[in-house]
Design a protein around this motif. Structure first.
Motif, mmCIF file in Angstrom:
data_model
loop_
_atom_site.group_PDB
_atom_site.id
_atom_site.type_symbol
_atom_site.label_atom_id
_atom_site.label_comp_id
_atom_site.label_asym_id
_atom_site.label_seq_id
_atom_site.Cartn_x
_atom_site.Cartn_y
_atom_site.Cartn_z
ATOM 1 N N PRO A 1 51.007 32.009 21.786
ATOM 2 C CA PRO A 1 49.876 31.531 22.301
ATOM 3 C C PRO A 1 49.019 30.147 21.541
ATOM 4 O O PRO A 1 48.461 29.514 22.203
ATOM 5 N N ASN A 2 49.617 30.053 20.153
ATOM 6 C CA ASN A 2 49.107 28.972 19.247
ATOM 7 C C ASN A 2 50.064 28.037 19.324
ATOM 8 O O ASN A 2 50.064 26.926 18.279
ATOM 9 N N ALA A 3 51.187 27.951 20.144
ATOM 10 C CA ALA A 3 52.285 27.057 19.946
ATOM 11 C C ALA A 3 52.026 25.689 20.134
ATOM 12 O O ALA A 3 52.636 24.847 19.506
ATOM 13 N N CYS A 4 50.834 25.409 21.059
ATOM 14 C CA CYS A 4 50.883 23.712 21.297
ATOM 15 C C CYS A 4 49.602 23.536 20.698
ATOM 16 O O CYS A 4 48.576 23.954 20.732
ATOM 17 N N ARG A 5 49.703 22.371 19.800
ATOM 18 C CA ARG A 5 48.694 22.189 18.725
ATOM 19 C C ARG A 5 48.685 20.466 18.564
ATOM 20 O O ARG A 5 48.883 19.882 17.751
ATOM 21 N N PRO A 6 48.202 19.856 19.887
ATOM 22 C CA PRO A 6 48.008 18.328 19.922
ATOM 23 C C PRO A 6 47.129 17.963 18.860
ATOM 24 O O PRO A 6 46.199 18.741 18.389
ATOM 25 N N PHE A 7 47.584 16.814 18.361
ATOM 26 C CA PHE A 7 46.744 16.064 17.133
ATOM 27 C C PHE A 7 46.582 16.674 15.820
ATOM 28 O O PHE A 7 46.052 16.303 15.075
ATOM 29 N N ASP A 8 47.023 18.025 15.931
ATOM 30 C CA ASP A 8 47.381 18.723 14.492
ATOM 31 C C ASP A 8 48.203 18.359 13.493
ATOM 32 O O ASP A 8 49.206 17.936 14.060
ATOM 33 N N LYS A 9 48.006 18.386 12.098
ATOM 34 C CA LYS A 9 48.792 17.963 11.380
ATOM 35 C C LYS A 9 50.142 18.882 11.357
ATOM 36 O O LYS A 9 51.280 18.140 11.087
ATOM 37 N N SER A 10 50.094 20.045 11.762
ATOM 38 C CA SER A 10 51.246 20.855 11.864
ATOM 39 C C SER A 10 51.829 21.092 13.220
ATOM 40 O O SER A 10 52.446 21.879 13.277
ATOM 41 N N ARG A 11 51.409 20.218 14.114
ATOM 42 C CA ARG A 11 52.036 20.225 15.423
ATOM 43 C C ARG A 11 53.449 20.323 15.567
ATOM 44 O O ARG A 11 54.122 19.603 14.718
ATOM 45 N N SER A 12 54.215 20.812 16.121
ATOM 46 C CA SER A 12 55.720 21.202 16.302
ATOM 47 C C SER A 12 56.184 20.769 17.544
ATOM 48 O O SER A 12 57.528 21.012 17.754
ATOM 49 N N GLY A 13 55.495 20.434 18.652
ATOM 50 C CA GLY A 13 56.313 20.060 19.857
ATOM 51 C C GLY A 13 55.478 20.714 21.006
ATOM 52 O O GLY A 13 54.572 21.203 20.801
ATOM 53 N N LEU A 14 55.989 20.192 22.355
ATOM 54 C CA LEU A 14 55.270 20.784 23.314
ATOM 55 C C LEU A 14 55.767 22.060 23.988
ATOM 56 O O LEU A 14 56.713 22.767 23.677
ATOM 57 N N VAL A 15 54.850 22.513 24.979
ATOM 58 C CA VAL A 15 55.221 23.836 25.479
ATOM 59 C C VAL A 15 55.360 23.457 27.001
ATOM 60 O O VAL A 15 54.447 23.056 27.732
ATOM 61 N N LEU A 16 56.698 24.029 27.636
ATOM 62 C CA LEU A 16 56.843 23.996 28.890
ATOM 63 C C LEU A 16 55.888 24.927 29.926
ATOM 64 O O LEU A 16 55.560 25.981 29.487
ATOM 65 N N GLY A 17 55.353 24.609 31.043
ATOM 66 C CA GLY A 17 54.749 25.203 31.855
ATOM 67 C C GLY A 17 54.926 25.076 33.571
ATOM 68 O O GLY A 17 55.531 23.954 33.861
ATOM 69 N N GLU A 18 54.692 25.845 34.326
ATOM 70 C CA GLU A 18 54.845 25.763 35.527
ATOM 71 C C GLU A 18 53.568 25.892 36.237
ATOM 72 O O GLU A 18 52.581 26.581 35.879
ATOM 73 N N GLY A 19 53.395 25.093 37.481
ATOM 74 C CA GLY A 19 52.017 25.192 38.188
ATOM 75 C C GLY A 19 52.153 24.172 39.148
ATOM 76 O O GLY A 19 52.933 23.390 39.504
ATOM 77 N N ALA A 20 50.801 24.150 39.759
ATOM 78 C CA ALA A 20 50.468 23.278 40.887
ATOM 79 C C ALA A 20 49.098 23.140 40.728
ATOM 80 O O ALA A 20 48.040 24.151 40.440
ATOM 81 N N ALA A 21 48.497 21.816 41.360
ATOM 82 C CA ALA A 21 47.292 21.833 41.456
ATOM 83 C C ALA A 21 46.917 20.368 42.380
ATOM 84 O O ALA A 21 47.898 19.601 42.604
ATOM 85 N N ALA A 22 45.725 20.561 43.285
ATOM 86 C CA ALA A 22 45.934 19.600 44.392
ATOM 87 C C ALA A 22 44.341 19.248 44.425
ATOM 88 O O ALA A 22 43.387 19.812 44.212
ATOM 89 N N LEU A 23 43.926 17.782 44.937
ATOM 90 C CA LEU A 23 42.785 17.262 45.337
ATOM 91 C C LEU A 23 42.742 16.842 46.753
ATOM 92 O O LEU A 23 43.783 16.507 47.205
ATOM 93 N N VAL A 24 41.697 17.140 47.097
ATOM 94 C CA VAL A 24 41.214 16.346 48.686
ATOM 95 C C VAL A 24 40.393 15.224 48.368
ATOM 96 O O VAL A 24 39.298 15.390 47.926
#
Length: 414
Positions: A218-241
């Protein structure tokens, strides 16, 4: 004359299977949807932090007669589009021809899942060929086609594939069609389902995936943090009208926010290394298109993937664009909670940005403890920070492999 573009509907697939309101509340609190994802695939089992929609069942939601010809990325996209269409006050059962309405959809991978499943069947079980519907299930424009068919959208069915900027580009190009008078209504967004063996192994081969186990994921994704270690893949979708402003007003629609500007360009320097110069240009184009001054922008939903090179590049670009205003500019990366949805990321981040404007509150960057000195110079919102902000305008950034940049500027509907 340039037409104003209203946002009248939003929809998404919540990774935890809850409501739109619950998803946004959790995001604002910095609660993670990231979990440990493990499979027993041969030859090497998978064990990574990821965002997976374990409660999603396309057959139950859409019905087997629809899903039999749909890959998972199309199923998720259609469900998100249905929610946005309904949220905008339209009837999903009305399939009559709508020549003034179209669809613009983004995906990085399309129906890769159906091809991998078919190849496994061939190798492991001796099947001679892939299923007869594999081509139409796997094509990148499958989701946009299904949305257009199911909703009767006859204006256009467009699909954009520019890696992680795909959904933002799809939204931006839909905005241009309405702005320029080519359509009155557009369904725009993105969907991707990258949690398949070959894709995971490809990203792992680049050494950019953050590690984690049952406890730490749950704490694997740490953008901008000194200790960040990479991205986390995710699946999903979103839409706008998206809708012509006058068209929305004339039918009594509730306008959530305004999509006021869009900027897109290419770094044209490197396939994988981000370039602040190109990002600066894309943001500048979007701001000019929206006709807003930099002081009007109160929040940036950053691309922020938590990679070593990507995060400092984006912050450097923000410092260049916003100058002295940068230190007051609220910045966060919500990928820290919902992961990197690849081609769908720009859509889910657009939804979050819109809801931030509507509700006067911005989400934090979860897991941000010690800011990397290379990422200083902006107002990073951490969990627990004061995040109630009345926003006149906000930006959602998407910066992709291949150097494809797409920036969206949203304004309050007030």
């Amino acid at each position: 004359m340039k037409r104003r573009v209203a946002i009248t509907g939003i929809g998404l697939i919540d990774p935890l299977g809850e409501s739109m309101g619950s998803f946004f509340d959790r995001t604002v609190k910095g609660e993670s949807s990231i979990r440990h994802y493990a499979t027993n695939d041969i030859p090497v089992p998978v064990s990574i932090p990821a965002v997976f929609c374990q409660n999603f069942n396309g057959d139950e939601i859409l019905g087997k007669p629809r899903t039999i010809s749909m890959d998972k990325f199309s199923q998720m996209g259609l469900v998100a589009a249905f929610e946005a269409w309904t949220n905008a006050g339209f009837d999903i059962s009305d399939k009559s021809h709508k020549p003034n309405a179209g669809v613009s959809w983004g995906t990085a991978l399309g129906g890769t899942r159906i091809y991998e499943q078919g190849l496994k069947e061939m190798w492991q079980n001796g099947r001679e060929r892939l299923p007869p519907l594999a081509v139409v299930m796997g094509m990148n424009n499958a989701c946009s086609s299904h949305i257009a068919i199911q909703l009767g959208l006859g204006n256009s069915s467009l699909s954009y594939t520019v890696a992680c900027s795909s959904a933002s580009a799809a939204i931006g190009e839909a905005y241009r069609r309405i702005r320029d008078g080519d359509a009155d209504v557009m369904v725009a967004g993105g969907s991707d389902t990258p949690l398949i063996y070959g894709v995971i192994r490809a990203w792992d081969g680049m050494r950019v995936l953050s590690p984690g186990n049952e406890e730490t994921s749950p704490n694997a994704c740490r953008p901008f943090d000194k200790s960040r270690s990479g991205l986390v893949l995710g699946e999903g979708a979103a839409a706008l009208v998206l809708e012509d402003w006058d068209h929305a007003v004339s039918r009594g629609a509730s306008i959530i926010a305004e999509l006021a500007g869009y900027g897109a360009n290419c770094d044209h320097t490197n396939l994988v290394k981000p370039d602040p110069t190109g990002q600066v240009a894309a943001m500048s184009l979007a701001l000019d298109d929206a006709d807003v001054v930099i002081e009007d922008v109160g929040y940036i939903n950053a691309h922020g993937t938590a990679t070593i090179e990507g995060d400092p590049s984006e912050i450097e670009a923000l410092r260049q664009v916003f100058g002295s205003h940068a230190k007051d500019l609220a910045v966060s990366s919500t990928k820290s909670t919902h992961g990197h949805l690849m081609g769908a990321s720009g859509a889910i981040e657009a939804v979050i940005t819109i809801l931030s404007i509507k509700n006067g509150v911005v989400p934090p960057t979860a897991n941000l403890k010690e800011i990397d000195p290379l990422c200083e110079g902006v107002n990073h919102i951490k969990v627990g920070d004061q995040n109630k902000i009345k926003l006149r305008a906000a930006i959602s950034n998407s910066f992709a492999f291949g150097g494809s940049n797409a920036v969206l500027v949203f304004k309050s509907a007030q």
